[in-house]
Motif scaffolding. Structure first.
Motif, short mmCIF file in Angstrom:
data_model
loop_
_atom_site.label_atom_id
_atom_site.label_comp_id
_atom_site.label_asym_id
_atom_site.label_seq_id
_atom_site.Cartn_x
_atom_site.Cartn_y
_atom_site.Cartn_z
N LEU A 92 1.10 10.71 -3.64
CA LEU A 92 2.34 12.34 -2.56
C LEU A 92 2.85 13.19 -3.87
CD1 LEU A 92 3.14 11.27 0.72
CD2 LEU A 92 1.17 13.00 0.08
N ALA A 93 3.39 12.00 -5.01
CA ALA A 93 4.74 12.80 -5.30
C ALA A 93 3.93 13.14 -6.15
CB ALA A 93 5.20 11.73 -6.33
N ALA A 94 2.23 13.54 -6.59
CA ALA A 94 1.81 14.11 -7.28
C ALA A 94 1.44 16.12 -7.38
CB ALA A 94 0.17 13.81 -7.56
N ALA A 95 1.97 16.01 -6.09
CA ALA A 95 1.84 17.77 -4.93
C ALA A 95 0.46 18.25 -5.18
CB ALA A 95 2.79 18.27 -5.76
N PRO A 96 -0.55 17.68 -4.53
CA PRO A 96 -1.64 17.55 -4.81
C PRO A 96 -1.86 19.21 -3.97
CG PRO A 96 -2.02 16.11 -3.57
CD PRO A 96 -0.78 15.84 -4.01
N ALA A 104 1.05 -0.63 -0.28
CA ALA A 104 -0.41 0.07 0.34
C ALA A 104 0.83 1.01 0.09
CB ALA A 104 -0.90 0.15 1.33
N LEU A 105 1.85 1.12 1.05
CA LEU A 105 3.36 2.54 0.53
C LEU A 105 3.06 3.23 -0.89
CD1 LEU A 105 3.93 3.99 2.63
CD2 LEU A 105 6.46 2.71 2.69
N THR A 106 3.30 2.23 -1.98
CA THR A 106 4.44 2.65 -3.44
C THR A 106 2.60 3.75 -3.32
OG1 THR A 106 5.55 0.96 -3.47
CG2 THR A 106 4.56 1.64 -5.24
N TRP A 107 1.33 2.77 -3.23
CA TRP A 107 0.09 3.80 -3.98
C TRP A 107 0.60 4.94 -2.96
CZ3 TRP A 107 -1.69 4.18 -8.12
CH2 TRP A 107 -2.21 2.49 -8.51
N CYS A 108 0.50 4.80 -1.61
CA CYS A 108 0.43 6.50 -1.45
C CYS A 108 1.91 7.42 -1.39
CB CYS A 108 0.82 6.08 0.67
SG CYS A 108 -0.33 5.61 1.26
N ARG A 109 2.71 6.80 -1.53
CA ARG A 109 3.83 7.92 -2.26
C ARG A 109 3.85 7.74 -3.90
NH1 ARG A 109 8.61 3.34 -0.31
NH2 ARG A 109 8.82 4.18 1.88
N THR A 110 2.93 7.28 -4.63
CA THR A 110 2.87 8.00 -5.63
C THR A 110 1.26 9.10 -5.80
OG1 THR A 110 2.77 5.57 -7.07
CG2 THR A 110 1.14 7.51 -8.20
#
Length: 579
Positions: free
Chosen positions: A495-499, A487-493
Motif C-alpha cells: 500500500l505504501a507504493a500507492a499503486p 502478513a500485515l507488514t507485506w500489506c503495508r509495503t
C-alpha cells in the motif's frame, strides 16, 4: 410526445415540458433507477432480494412495482423476462443514461430525498452508485476538457475544467488542463493567477506544494525544428529496439525526440510517434498522468485527420486501459466502443477483448470476463501474438484464482509463463508469477510459492512498478499467512507504493482490513475499501467489505452483502457468505 425522467436530484417526470405524476411508492423509483443504471440485465431474484424480500409476496410486489413504473412512463418503456431487460422508447430521456453526452457535472444526487431504510441491500447499492456516478462524472469532465484542449479549443477546455473543479477542488489533472488551456489561449496572466490560487489551496488543504503536472502546464516547450520523416522513423525503430532490449530510459528518450521533431502536418507519423511514446510510458515506465492521456488524445486527433484506423483503434484501446486502472467503467466502455468503431485488425481486436475482459473481471462479472478473455486468447493465438496470448491467459488465471479454482488457475498461468519466457517478456513476469504463487499456496505447495515470489519480488523492486509491488506484496502476504508469519507488514509495503491501478490496491486493502478487524486501522481501511470499490464498481470487493463489517458491527451488513452478491458468479464468495 417527449418524456423526460429526472433521477438526479428530487426525482420527477415531465411530458412535453409539463410535470406529471410519478410512480406511486419510492420502490418503483428505486426500480427505475436500478434498471436504468444496470450494466447488464439483473435477475428478478436479485431485485426481490434488494427491494422486496420482506414483502408477503416478494415476486408479486416486484410485478406490481414494475407495472407502476411502466404506467408512470406512459408505457414508453419495455421491461420483461428474466433476467429483466429494460428498453426505453427513443422519445424517453432519462438523465442518468445521458451523462456521456454532458460535460460531466451532476445535477444533484441520485434519488435525492428518497429513503430506503426498509431495504438495506438497496440502500447499500444506492450509496455505492452515488459514489460511482461522482467518479464517472469526474472522469467524463476530464476527458471532455482534454478533447477540447487537443482539438485546438483551449478556452472551452478551460471553461469545462473550471466547472468541474467546483465539485472536485483537488483534482491535479483538471487544474493542469485549466492552466494549459489559459496558457494556450494566450491568457498567461490568468494562468499565473490560477497557479498562485492553486498553490495556496494545496498548501492549506494538504500541506503540500503545487503538483508538478500543474506547474508544468504553464510552460510551453519551445518549438523544435522539424526533422525529416526518415529521421523520425529511424528514431521510432531505434526506440522499439531499445524497449525490446529492456533499456527503457534510452527508448523513452528516442521517442520523445521523435515526438518533438515530427512535422505536425504529417498526420500518420505524428500519430504513430505520440501513440508509441504514450504506450511506452504506460507499459514500460508506469506512466499514468495527464501527459500520457494528452499524448493519446493527440494521436487520436492525427488518426482522425489522416483516417488511420490502426492508430485510432490503438489510441482508444490504450485510453480504455487507463480507464480500467482508474476504475472508470463508463469511460472504459466509451473508449472500447470507439476502438471497435475503427474496424480494428484481428490482432488489435485481441487486445481490445483483453482490456474488456480485464474490466469485467475487476467489476466482478466473471463469466462475461472469461468469455472476452477466451476470445482474446483464441484471436491472439491465430495472429501469432504471443505476448497478448500470455497477457490474456494471465487475466484468465486471475479470474480462476479469485473463484477458488486453484488447479485451473495454475494450469493457465503456467502456460502464460511459458509464453512469457519464450518471448523474453521479463517486464510482465511479476504479475502472473504472483498469481501462480497464490495458486500454489491454495494447493498447499509453499516451496513453489516461495521460489516464485523470491524471483518476482526482485524483479518488482528493480522495475519500480507500483502496481507490481501491490500484486506481489499481496501474494507475499498470502504466503506469510499460510506459513503463520507476519502478513500485515507485506500489506503495508504494497500500500505504501500507492499503486495507480486501483483493483490491486483495493484487494490489498481488503486483506489488510481482514487482518486488522476491530482496530482503528481496520475501520479506516474498511472505509477506504468501500470508497474505492464503490467508486470503481468493484462489486466483489464491496461485498467483502460488507462481510468484514458484519464481523464487527452486526449481521445486518451480511444481509446486505448477500443481496449484493446474488449475480456474482463466484463459488468462493458464495461459500464465504454462508459462514
Amino acid at each position: 410526445m417527449t418524456t423526460v425522467v429526472r433521477l438526479l436530484g428530487p426525482p420527477g417526470i415531465a411530458r412535453d415540458g409539463l410535470a406529471v405524476a410519478g410512480p406511486r411508492g419510492h420502490k418503483a423509483w428505486g426500480l427505475l433507477a436500478f434498471l436504468a443504471l444496470a450494466e447488464r440485465p439483473p435477475s428478478r431474484q436479485r431485485l426481490v432480494s434488494m427491494l422486496f424480500e420482506r414483502a408477503d409476496d416478494p415476486r408479486g410486489a416486484l410485478r406490481w412495482n414494475l407495472a407502476e413504473m411502466r404506467r408512470a412512463l406512459g408505457g414508453r418503456v419495455a421491461v420483461g423476462r428474466d433476467p429483466l431487460t429494460f428498453t426505453a422508447e427513443p422519445d424517453v430521456s432519462i438523465d442518468v443514461m445521458g451523462l456521456a453526452r454532458t460535460t460531466g457535472v451532476l445535477q444533484g444526487e441520485l434519488l435525492e430525498g428518497l429513503s430506503f431504510d426498509d431495504s438495506p441491500a438497496f440502500d447499500t447499492w444506492l450509496g455505492v452508485e452515488r459514489q460511482r456516478l461522482v467518479a464517472d462524472c469526474r472522469a467524463l469532465a476530464y476527458r471532455r476538457s482534454v478533447e477540447l484542449l487537443t482539438g485546438g479549443r483551449p478556452e472551452e477546455a478551460a471553461r469545462v475544467a473550471v466547472r468541474a473543479l467546483e465539485s472536485d477542488r483537488l483534482n491535479d489533472e483538471l487544474h493542469a488542463v485549466l492552466v494549459a488551456g489559459l496558457t494556450r489561449a494566450g491568457d498567461q496572466a490568468g494562468a499565473n493567477a490560477h497557479l498562485a490560487r492553486c498553490a495556496d489551496l494545496y498548501r492549506r488543504e494538504l500541506g503540500a506544494g503545487l503538483p508538478p503536472a500543474v506547474a508544468a502546464a504553464a510552460v510551453r516547450a519551445p518549438a523544435e525544428p522539424a526533422a525529416s520523416g526518415a529521421a523520425v522513423r529511424s528514431l521510432l525503430d531505434l526506440a522499439d529496439a531499445s524497449l525490446s532490449a529492456g533499456t527503457v530510459a534510452a527508448g523513452l528518450s528516442q521517442l520523445r525526440r521523435a515526438v518533438a521533431g515530427v512535422a505536425d502536418t504529417d498526420e500518420q507519423l505524428s500519430g504513430r510517434a505520440r501513440l508509441a511514446l504514450a504506450s511506452a510510458l504506460i507499459h514500460a515506465d508506469g506512466g499514468r498522468g495527464g501527459d500520457v492521456t494528452t499524448l493519446l488524445h493527440q494521436a487520436l486527433v492525427h488518426a482522425r485527420r489522416g483516417g488511420d484506423a490502426a492508430i485510432g483503434a490503438a489510441a482508444c484501446r490504450e485510453l480504455a486501459f487507463l480507464a480500467v486502472q482508474a476504475g472508470h467503467r463508463v469511460e472504459v466502455e466509451h473508449w472500447l466502443g470507439q476502438a471497435e468503431g475503427w474496424g480494428p485488425t484481428e490482432a488489435e481486436n485481441a487486445r481490445i477483448l483483453g482490456v474488456r475482459g480485464m474490466n469485467l473481471s475487476d467489476a466482478g462479472a466473471y463469466d462475461e470476463a472469461l468469455d472476452a478473455l477466451g476470445a482474446s486468447v483464441d484471436t491472439a493465438r491465430r495472429c501469432g501474438n504471443r505476448r497478448q496470448l500470455a497477457w490474456s491467459q494471465a487475466m484468465i488465471g486471475r479470474v480462476r484464482l479469485l473463484r477458488g479454482e486453484a488447479s485451473q488457475a495454475a494450469l493457465v498461468l503456467d502456460e502464460a509463463l511459458h509464453h512469457i519466457r519464450a518471448d523474453r517478456w521479463t517486464a510482465f513476469t511479476p504479475f502472473p508469477q504472483a498469481l501462480r504463487a497464490e495458486a500454489a499456496v491454495a494447493l498447499g505447495d509453499g516451496p513453489t510459492a516461495r521460489e516464485l515470489l523470491d524471483y518476482a519480488w526482485v524483479q518488482t523492486v528493480e522495475s519500480g512498478d507500483q502496481c507490481w509491488v501491490a500484486v506481489v506484496a499481496h501474494a507475499q502476504a498470502v504466503l506469510a499467512l499460510h506459513e503463520k508469519r507476519d502478513a500485515l507488514t507485506w500489506c503495508r509495503t504494497g500500500l505504501a507504493a500507492a499503486p495507480w491501478y486501483l483493483w490491486p490496491r483495493a484487494r490489498l486493502i481488503e486483506l489488510a482490513a481482514r487482518l486488522t478487524l476491530g482496530t482503528r486501522e481496520g475501520a479506516d481501511l474498511l472505509d477506504e475499501l468501500e470508497r474505492i470499490a464503490g467508486a470503481g464498481t468493484m462489486r466483489e470487493l464491496t461485498v467483502r467489505a460488507l462481510i468484514h463489517r458484519s464481523r464487527v458491527e452486526g449481521a445486518r451488513h451480511l444481509v446486505r452483502a448477500r443481496a449484493m452478491a446474488v449475480d456474482i458468479a463466484n463459488p468462493a464468495l458464495a461459500a464465504e457468505l454462508l459462514t
